[in-house]
Each structure stands twice: as C-alpha cells, then as structure tokens.
Design an enzyme around this catalytic site. Sequence first.
Site, PDB file in Angstrom:
ATOM      1  N   ARG A 111      -6.249  -2.868   3.753  1.00  0.00           N
ATOM      2  CA  ARG A 111      -6.804  -1.855   4.557  1.00  0.00           C
ATOM      3  C   ARG A 111      -7.028  -2.497   6.070  1.00  0.00           C
ATOM      4  O   ARG A 111      -6.985  -1.580   7.126  1.00  0.00           O
ATOM      5  CB  ARG A 111      -8.097  -1.355   3.932  1.00  0.00           C
ATOM      6  CG  ARG A 111      -7.648  -0.591   2.571  1.00  0.00           C
ATOM      7  CD  ARG A 111      -9.148  -0.076   2.042  1.00  0.00           C
ATOM      8  NE  ARG A 111      -9.970  -1.356   1.707  1.00  0.00           N
ATOM      9  CZ  ARG A 111     -11.199  -1.255   1.533  1.00  0.00           C
ATOM     10  NH1 ARG A 111     -11.893  -0.141   1.793  1.00  0.00           N
ATOM     11  NH2 ARG A 111     -11.974  -2.318   1.402  1.00  0.00           N
ATOM     12  N   CYS A 161      -4.630  -1.582  -9.666  1.00  0.00           N
ATOM     13  CA  CYS A 161      -4.659  -0.139  -9.425  1.00  0.00           C
ATOM     14  C   CYS A 161      -5.857   0.276 -10.051  1.00  0.00           C
ATOM     15  O   CYS A 161      -5.865   0.304 -11.319  1.00  0.00           O
ATOM     16  CB  CYS A 161      -3.346   0.686  -9.897  1.00  0.00           C
ATOM     17  SG  CYS A 161      -3.686   2.453  -9.138  1.00  0.00           S
ATOM     18  N   GLN A 191       7.222  -5.232  -5.161  1.00  0.00           N
ATOM     19  CA  GLN A 191       6.223  -5.114  -6.218  1.00  0.00           C
ATOM     20  C   GLN A 191       6.334  -4.319  -7.247  1.00  0.00           C
ATOM     21  O   GLN A 191       6.741  -2.875  -6.755  1.00  0.00           O
ATOM     22  CB  GLN A 191       4.733  -4.914  -5.513  1.00  0.00           C
ATOM     23  CG  GLN A 191       3.616  -5.077  -6.442  1.00  0.00           C
ATOM     24  CD  GLN A 191       2.250  -4.484  -6.231  1.00  0.00           C
ATOM     25  OE1 GLN A 191       1.985  -3.330  -6.036  1.00  0.00           O
ATOM     26  NE2 GLN A 191       1.156  -5.353  -6.090  1.00  0.00           N
ATOM     27  N   ASN A 244      -8.124 -11.596  -1.806  1.00  0.00           N
ATOM     28  CA  ASN A 244      -7.913 -10.125  -1.176  1.00  0.00           C
ATOM     29  C   ASN A 244      -9.372  -9.557  -1.357  1.00  0.00           C
ATOM     30  O   ASN A 244     -10.045  -9.452  -2.317  1.00  0.00           O
ATOM     31  CB  ASN A 244      -6.872  -9.434  -1.969  1.00  0.00           C
ATOM     32  CG  ASN A 244      -6.752  -8.122  -1.477  1.00  0.00           C
ATOM     33  OD1 ASN A 244      -6.426  -6.932  -2.400  1.00  0.00           O
ATOM     34  ND2 ASN A 244      -6.694  -8.029  -0.322  1.00  0.00           N
ATOM     35  N   GLY A 245      -9.623  -8.887  -0.272  1.00  0.00           N
ATOM     36  CA  GLY A 245     -10.892  -8.025  -0.242  1.00  0.00           C
ATOM     37  C   GLY A 245     -11.598  -8.209   0.916  1.00  0.00           C
ATOM     38  O   GLY A 245     -12.108  -9.302   1.098  1.00  0.00           O
ATOM     39  N   LYS A 279      -0.763  -9.799  -9.106  1.00  0.00           N
ATOM     40  CA  LYS A 279      -1.958  -9.364  -8.366  1.00  0.00           C
ATOM     41  C   LYS A 279      -2.829  -8.534  -9.255  1.00  0.00           C
ATOM     42  O   LYS A 279      -2.250  -7.486 -10.067  1.00  0.00           O
ATOM     43  CB  LYS A 279      -1.442  -8.295  -6.948  1.00  0.00           C
ATOM     44  CG  LYS A 279      -2.702  -7.874  -6.196  1.00  0.00           C
ATOM     45  CD  LYS A 279      -2.213  -7.329  -4.937  1.00  0.00           C
ATOM     46  CE  LYS A 279      -3.544  -7.207  -3.998  1.00  0.00           C
ATOM     47  NZ  LYS A 279      -4.222  -5.960  -4.106  1.00  0.00           N
ATOM     48  N   MET A 338       0.769  -1.175   0.065  1.00  0.00           N
ATOM     49  CA  MET A 338       0.027   0.089   0.052  1.00  0.00           C
ATOM     50  C   MET A 338       1.000   1.312   0.014  1.00  0.00           C
ATOM     51  O   MET A 338       1.822   1.335   0.857  1.00  0.00           O
ATOM     52  CB  MET A 338      -0.867  -0.111   1.153  1.00  0.00           C
ATOM     53  CG  MET A 338      -1.885  -0.930   1.272  1.00  0.00           C
ATOM     54  SD  MET A 338      -2.931  -1.100   2.635  1.00  0.00           S
ATOM     55  CE  MET A 338      -1.954  -1.946   3.870  1.00  0.00           C
ATOM     56  N   ALA A 339       0.779   2.074  -0.799  1.00  0.00           N
ATOM     57  CA  ALA A 339       1.400   3.254  -1.026  1.00  0.00           C
ATOM     58  C   ALA A 339       1.429   4.161   0.175  1.00  0.00           C
ATOM     59  O   ALA A 339       0.352   4.328   0.895  1.00  0.00           O
ATOM     60  CB  ALA A 339       1.000   3.978  -2.182  1.00  0.00           C
TER      61      ALA A 339
END
Length: 415
Positions: A268, A139, A108, A243-244, A181, A49-50
């Site tokens: 998150r 993204c 990544q 994921n999610g 991903k 995550m940026a």
Amino acid sequence: MERVTAPAPALSTTPDTVAGTAPAGAGRLLAPLRIGPIVVDTPVVLAPMAGVTNRAFRTLCRDAGASGGDDPGLYVAEMVTSRALVERNTEALRIVTFGADETPRSAQVYGVDPATVREAVRIIVAEDRADHVDLNFGCPVPKVTRKGGGAALPWKRDLFTAIVRGAVEAARPYGVPVTVKMRKGIDDDHLTYLEAGRIAEGLGVAAVALHARTAAEHYSGTADWTAIARLKEAVTSVPVLGNGDIWSAEDAVRMVQETGCDGVVVGRGCQGRPWLFADLAAAFAGRPERVRPGLREVADTIYRHGELMIDYFDGDEGKGMRDLRKHMAWYLKGYAVGGDARRALAMVSTLAELRALLDDLDQDAPYPGEAAEGQRGRAGSPKTPHLPYGWLDSRELDADHEERLREAELSVSGG
C-alpha cells in the site's frame, strides 16, 4: 522528479552492515537479494495488489526504481487464480503477459487445489511466461477465508504442504524459483507462520515473505515486525522478506535493522507514489536523496499512467481510464487540489479529458510535505475471520473441507 537530500536514516550499525548481515559493498545496507538464480541489487519487492500492479503501474514503479542507475528489484504482477489460468481465461493470461522490457518477470498464483496449482505453475514456466512464481497464502478477504483459502489455508498443514510441493516440483525442471507469501496466521490464537515457513523451506522454496499481521487484523493497527525477526531465526537457508507498514524508505531501513530480514515487500505504501521505489533504491544503496514531487510532476505521472493503462488494455481508452480512476485519490493525497477537481478526475473517461483536467490544476504547487506521506490505501478495523465450519478443530484436512475448498478459487487478491 525533484530529488532532495534527506537526513540519513539513524542506524545502530556500521554503514556497510545492517542487523548482522555481511558487508554489502561500499555504502550499501544489504547484500543483493537472491531468489534462486535471480539476483537483484535492491532488495525490494513490489507486492502484488489486485487492480493495482498491472503492467502499467509496474512500469512506473520499475522506471522509478532504476532512475538512479540502480538494479530496480522485483515487481510482481497481480495475483492470478490457478483455476482461471488452467482454463485459459483471457484476463488471467493478460495478467501473466509481461512487457518486453520486464526482467525478471514475477507472477503470483493463488489456489487451494494442489493439482490445479501445480498445473497453473507448469503452464507459466513451460510457456516461459515468468522467471519467478510466488504463491499467495496471505489473502484475508472473508469470501476466501470462509472457504479455507488465503490466510486460512496454512492451518491445514497437509494441504499447505501439498500445494507448495506441487508448485516447486512443477517449476524445478525449468529452473524457475518459487516463493511463498503468507500472514502470521488466522488470529493470535491460531498462528501458522513459523511452521509454514519451515515447511516451505524444507520443500525447496527460494524465499518466504511475511505480512506481519493475522487474517483477523486485516490491514488494521500496526504490523508486528517482531514476527518477521522470529521467522528469520526459524528460516535460515533462504531469504526472509518483511512486509507491512513500509510507508517510506526510512521505514524499510528500520524494518531491516530491527528484524534482520533480507529484503522488504512494499504494498500500500506505493499506491499513488511509484517514486517510492527511487527512494528505496537510494536508501539501500546508502544514498540520502529522496524524490519530493511538486504537483506538476505528479500530474505528468498520472498522465503517463493513463497512457500506459490504455496500452495495457490493447487501446481500449474507456477501460484504461476507468481503471485509472481508483488511483486519483492516492496520487493527490496531501496536495492542494479542490473537491470539484478531485471528483472530476475520479470520473475521467478519455485521455483528452484527463489532460485538460490536469492542466487546470495549480501545477506550480510544491510538494506538501508530511501531508503527502504516511499511510494510504485500505486500513479499516480488525475483523472476525470467516472460516468453514469446524475448520479449527483439526490441523489436517478432511473430505468435507477438501470438497468445499474447490470453491475458494476466486479472482480476489491481497495479503
């Protein structure tokens, strides 16, 4: 951190087996996760995550994951753009510089030009900068998708194929596994994940991960875990990761149970809560204990995060504190901290100021229960995907789009 015994997740399977997987050892819910030559007992991956998953935050997450004596999983660094890495950008090189105790090291890469991505991967593996390389095709940010990058890219299957093939070929001589991903697709009418998964598998990737939303959904609504199950049916020779909407260890177990996936990717859900990885390690090991920190433990974690941030930025206290600010609301979610204290922490400038502000909190305040759990980070609403003109007219790349794609390598992340 206080550990409490939580009710065991309700499973419709036997204790040693989840969703049809082979027995994973006494009490374990899944077999170890194998990414090429890399094997980790806890089948959990920290999503890049940026601005979040730099070395400082990864250290907190990894330490939490290993706190019960478990193999802590994979912790992926922030995404680095291929162009920036090839140009030897200082910040790009910082992103792919790992701590001495980080193993395995996961990086990544994001890119839209096959030759540039290949060279970026070659730099990482030839210079021994990482043990695992992930490719980002997830993204949903408009300034990326409007130029054909990110979640929009797999629609052009020839471009997707060329990028994945080049990365795998660059890494293969060094024995470094490459993974992918991605998202479900652009929107519900333009899904790409099943085809992309099969292509990637055929090209020799070591695993595929699916964020079970489209670019149009962004981070809104509920992730479609049934898509993860369908991908698992389509991709059979390498691990499929889901994921999610993993906000708790119980969510992760439920995802595995419902989809049959081989492991989970957590984004998150761990923001402001690195101890989630202790919960995940315990859950996958078949243990009931969970970390439920009071405000004193949260304050101690924030302070250590600050120290690690300063170290990450080579002693630049101001830069480290500015980068820490975004984490405050996540850490304090649900805790009885007043608005003035929250605002002051969100503007902290020095480590001494941070210590003083934390000491002023009611550190005897207990864990607040459900108020500290659940969704965190960005969500928002569905967004119409921004795409290059004519992008959806063909599944193949034309010369005009090829030229425009070269502008899409921006320093943004997500997926």
